[in-house]
Design a protein around this motif. Structure first.
Motif, short mmCIF file in Angstrom:
data_model
loop_
_atom_site.label_atom_id
_atom_site.label_comp_id
_atom_site.label_asym_id
_atom_site.label_seq_id
_atom_site.Cartn_x
_atom_site.Cartn_y
_atom_site.Cartn_z
N UNK A 66 -19.23 22.47 33.35
CA UNK A 66 -18.62 23.05 34.12
C UNK A 66 -18.26 24.58 33.43
N UNK A 67 -17.86 24.59 32.23
CA UNK A 67 -17.30 25.78 31.65
C UNK A 67 -18.91 26.49 31.31
N UNK A 68 -20.15 25.99 31.14
CA UNK A 68 -21.10 26.52 30.83
C UNK A 68 -21.49 27.40 32.35
N UNK A 69 -21.59 26.54 33.23
CA UNK A 69 -21.79 27.13 34.80
C UNK A 69 -20.94 28.41 34.93
N UNK A 70 -19.61 28.17 34.89
CA UNK A 70 -18.74 29.44 34.78
C UNK A 70 -19.06 30.63 34.33
N UNK A 71 -19.58 30.37 32.97
CA UNK A 71 -19.92 31.63 32.07
C UNK A 71 -21.19 32.00 32.63
N UNK A 72 -22.09 31.41 32.99
CA UNK A 72 -23.44 31.64 33.25
C UNK A 72 -23.19 32.38 34.73
N UNK A 73 -22.43 32.09 35.54
CA UNK A 73 -22.40 32.89 36.85
C UNK A 73 -21.65 34.25 36.69
N UNK A 74 -20.97 34.36 35.78
CA UNK A 74 -20.01 35.31 35.33
C UNK A 74 -20.94 36.56 34.89
N UNK A 75 -22.02 36.30 34.16
CA UNK A 75 -23.00 37.47 33.60
C UNK A 75 -24.24 37.61 34.22
N UNK A 76 -24.73 38.77 34.37
CA UNK A 76 -25.83 39.19 35.07
C UNK A 76 -27.35 38.41 34.41
N UNK A 77 -27.29 38.27 33.17
CA UNK A 77 -28.57 37.97 32.47
C UNK A 77 -28.13 36.60 31.64
N UNK A 78 -29.25 35.96 31.40
CA UNK A 78 -29.25 34.71 30.45
C UNK A 78 -28.73 35.48 29.03
N UNK A 79 -29.26 36.69 28.53
CA UNK A 79 -28.89 37.20 27.25
C UNK A 79 -27.41 37.23 26.97
N UNK A 80 -26.80 37.89 28.35
CA UNK A 80 -25.50 38.45 27.99
C UNK A 80 -24.50 37.11 28.18
N UNK A 81 -25.03 36.23 28.94
CA UNK A 81 -24.31 35.06 29.37
C UNK A 81 -24.28 34.01 27.89
#
Length: 188
Positions: A66-81
């Motif tokens: 859940x934490x990962x998905x929240x972070x992943x959705x907040x950033x535009x790219x895989x690199x920044x996430x």
């Protein structure tokens, strides 16, 4: 929020398993920490300590993904996430001297060959983490096959980095991975 008894047992036992591992914790220690009787534990977990461990792994998996998905959705790219995710792990380690996701690695090495249900619970957790990375990579334009390969490498790198942080008692390995991993993604 008031927790029911079963959730409270899972919450407390997860912390104890993280600190001491599965084999390093006796049932009496869990009972005492939870302030419950053996009957109460077996009411919620009829198969005992191993069933409790699997419930803890599922709970932890839910929390981490859940934490990962929240972070992943907040950033535009895989690199920044990925950088944000690793920075969060570094901050947690620097603050508390432990990293939550470590439980999977330690429990797999401790119990993977002894218990198929525990191994399966851990495998499910790693699979879910890889899926989260893979889906973000596909959204970034990678083919499914390439995304799956990169996601495996990312998961292994971060898990390995967590173990290195714990054994070296420094967050430096994850800091290095945070700098190197996003640059590797650019090369694909």
């Amino acid at each position: 929020m008031v927790m029911d008894t079963k959730s409270l047992i899972i919450d407390i036992a997860t912390t104890i398993f993280q600190q001491k591992g599965y084999l390093g914790v006796g049932l009496n220690e869990i009972l005492k920490a939870c302030n419950i009787s053996k009957g109460a534990l077996y009411h919620h977990f009829p198969n005992g300590k191993e069933e409790l461990l699997i419930a803890c792994l599922h709970s932890l998996n839910e929390e981490i993904t859940t934490d990962m998905e929240e972070i992943i959705q907040r950033y535009p790219s895989t690199q920044t996430a990925t950088q944000a995710m690793i920075e969060k792990l570094v901050a947690q380690f620097d603050r508390e001297g432990i990293i939550i996701g470590y439980t999977f690695s330690s429990i797999v090495s401790e119990m993977g060959s002894l218990s198929e249900p525990v191994r399966n619970a851990c495998a499910l957790s790693f699979t879910k983490i890889q899926e989260i990375f893979s889906n973000k990579l596909v959204a970034d334009g990678f083919s499914k096959e390439t995304a799956n390969s990169i996601a495996l490498m990312m998961t292994a790198s971060i898990e390995g980095g967590i173990l290195l942080c714990l054994t070296r008692k420094t967050s430096d390995p994850l800091k290095t991975i945070s700098q190197v991993l996003p640059n590797l993604l650019k090369e694909f």
